[in-house]
Design an enzyme around this catalytic site. Structure first.
Site, mmCIF file in Angstrom:
data_model
loop_
_atom_site.group_PDB
_atom_site.id
_atom_site.type_symbol
_atom_site.label_atom_id
_atom_site.label_comp_id
_atom_site.label_asym_id
_atom_site.label_seq_id
_atom_site.Cartn_x
_atom_site.Cartn_y
_atom_site.Cartn_z
ATOM 1 N N ASP A 105 0.801 -1.228 0.000
ATOM 2 C CA ASP A 105 0.000 0.000 0.000
ATOM 3 C C ASP A 105 0.832 1.276 0.000
ATOM 4 O O ASP A 105 0.319 2.351 0.282
ATOM 5 C CB ASP A 105 -0.915 0.012 1.223
ATOM 6 C CG ASP A 105 -0.156 -0.030 2.539
ATOM 7 O OD1 ASP A 105 1.023 -0.411 2.528
ATOM 8 O OD2 ASP A 105 -0.740 0.303 3.577
ATOM 9 N N GLU A 106 2.108 1.173 -0.373
ATOM 10 C CA GLU A 106 2.990 2.338 -0.227
ATOM 11 C C GLU A 106 4.072 2.299 -1.305
ATOM 12 O O GLU A 106 4.646 1.239 -1.583
ATOM 13 C CB GLU A 106 3.621 2.313 1.168
ATOM 14 C CG GLU A 106 4.409 3.521 1.545
ATOM 15 C CD GLU A 106 4.974 3.393 2.946
ATOM 16 O OE1 GLU A 106 5.650 4.343 3.367
ATOM 17 O OE2 GLU A 106 4.766 2.362 3.621
#
Length: 479
Positions: A105-106
């Site tokens: 998610d990053e």
């Protein structure tokens, strides 16, 4: 350092929990905690509604339950999270060839390398469009930071949370950093923070004032030099494109140590199948099969076997993992098992074990089949209904598991596109209830011309509205 804020850092907001809220109408706006639910479980992530009660990632699940007893506690669905992550990463790669994922998610993106931004205004417009595209494609929100370095871009995205955009114009970095706590800087954890506090250093500005020599004396040469440079907003690290995958693996930690050797073998086979599904999903195969066993006393053993050629055949991986298990003593109990494949390639050798399989078939044909004694026959594996996972009922349709126990499983029947659904309880072995694949978070719809299109799901009512910052000064607070 750059003269324009063309490094972007994207951080999806409470990613696992947001996926669960988007897929389950009854959980939108509610406290949701995702992680291992057993006595040894920890929180993987939680919704912003759960954070109000003090719940945070890496917290023991038992402590989270005490802080937020009425939250929804769900088992992670990593395959779904991974598929949504791939959608987001594709959007990032449309902006630049230099995308550096840090997790599902990053990621960092070098906008200059892809020609997506040249100055502060074009960077802000690119970041805003990215957030809109992510919402359209996945139905989820992400926070964006824009700056002239990776360190500052990450600090900016943290300030933007949730669902925001912060741009740090070049030339304002020192003034923005000075009042911030020392824990803001990468690599300053609780221990280093306490050490600096005892020396009278609590802000980034005080780190700069202390001087490089004092920091080296306090923290050592490497850490002292690095921390002083960061306090002066110096960060020359480039965005590095995604590195080649070296291995694919899966593992499970068990709430209660497994002592039954048959059960251990069943679990290894199940992990091997999961590993192969992940391997095939990446279009890869591998030569080396790795087994990981953590025993009751926390000692961890790994065993590996290298095949004659790469494979993605689940039967081959299962057999290799079973052979590796034969060399491990599990009589004291097992708390963790893992199966991995390394030596990856983008092709397979289909007939790798054809001859071996033929030899085994000939041997078995020469020997009469014998029925195993009743006491040694493994019992059928009990059907597992992890909380939060998808199911389908032949009459009631798609739903998800709210909980199970005492021979019963409770299901709420709803989809990402429905109203809040009703709840029903069934026997765990009900033949009309089966596990199901997750549904897409964004439903196909028809536009005004009757053509299919995609539309995002509604956000939880409790989430704040989008906001953005940029321009002549660092935007670090919501308007």
């Amino acid at each position: 350092m750059r003269t324009a804020p063309t490094i972007l850092h994207l951080d999806m907001d409470a990613f696992f929990a947001s996926v669960e809220q988007a897929s389950k109408p009854s959980l939108r706006g509610k406290a949701v905690v995702v992680g291992g639910l057993g006595p040894r479980g920890v929180v993987a992530t939680c919704s912003y509604e759960a954070r109000v009660f003090g719940v945070h990632s890496a917290m023991p699940m038992g402590q989270a339950r005490r802080l937020a007893p009425h939250a929804a506690y769900l088992v992670p669905r990593f395959e779904l999270y991974r598929s949504i992550s791939e959608q987001v990463m594709r959007l990032l790669r449309e902006l630049s060839p230099l995308v550096e994922p840090l997790s599902l998610d990053e990621a960092f993106v070098d906008l200059d390398a892809g020609g997506a931004a040249r100055d502060a205004e074009s960077a802000r417009l690119t970041g805003a469009k990215l957030r809109t595209d992510i919402r359209t494609v996945t139905g989820l929100t992400g926070s964006v930071g824009l700056a002239a370095s990776k360190m500052l871009a990450k600090i900016a995205s943290e300030a933007a949370k949730p669902d925001g955009l912060v741009l740090i114009p070049p030339g304002t970095e020192r003034a923005m950093l000075e009042p911030m706590t020392v824990r803001t800087l990468p690599g300053v954890g609780p221990a280093t923070g306490d050490h600096l506090r005892r020396a009278g250093i609590t802000t980034v500005g005080e780190i700069a004032e202390a001087g490089e020599d004092e920091l080296v004396r306090l923290l050592g040469k490497a850490h002292g030099h690095a921390l002083y440079a960061m306090a002066l907003a110096r960060d020359e690290r480039p965005v590095v494109a995604e590195r080649e995958t070296k291995s694919v693996s899966v593992e499970d930690t068990y709430d209660v140590d497994i002592h039954d050797r048959v059960r251990v073998g069943v679990e290894v086979g199940r992990l091997a199948d999961r590993c192969v599904r992940r391997l095939r999903g990446s279009g890869l195969s591998g030569r080396t099969i790795v087994l990981k066993v953590r025993r009751y006393d926390f000692s961890t053993l790994t065993r590996s076997e290298t095949l004659r050629g790469p494979t993605d055949d689940p039967a081959v991986v299962r057999e290799a993992a079973a052979r590796l298990l034969d060399s491990v003593d599990t009589t004291g109990g097992v708390r963790l098992l893992g199966v991995g494949v390394s030596g990856l390639a983008d092709y397979t050798q289909e007939d790798l074990f054809a001859q071996a399989a033929g030899d085994r078939a000939e041997e078995s044909a020469e020997q009469p089949e014998t029925e195993p004694a009743e006491e040694h026959r493994p019992s059928p594996a009990e059907r597992r209904w992890p909380a939060g996972h998808d199911v389908r009922h032949t009459e009631l349709g798609h739903g998800w598991v709210q909980g199970s126990g005492l021979g019963r499983v409770t299901v709420r029947f709803e989809t990402p596109y429905s109203e809040v659904g009703r709840v029903r309880t069934f026997a765990v072995d009900d033949p009309e209830l089966t596990p199901a694949d997750p549904l897409p978070l964004v439903a196909a719809a028809e536009d005004g011309a009757g053509q299919p299109s995609s539309g995002p799901l509604p956000l939880p009512a409790s989430l704040p509205k989008s906001w953005s910052g940029g321009g002549g000064a660092a935007a670090t607070s919501k308007p």
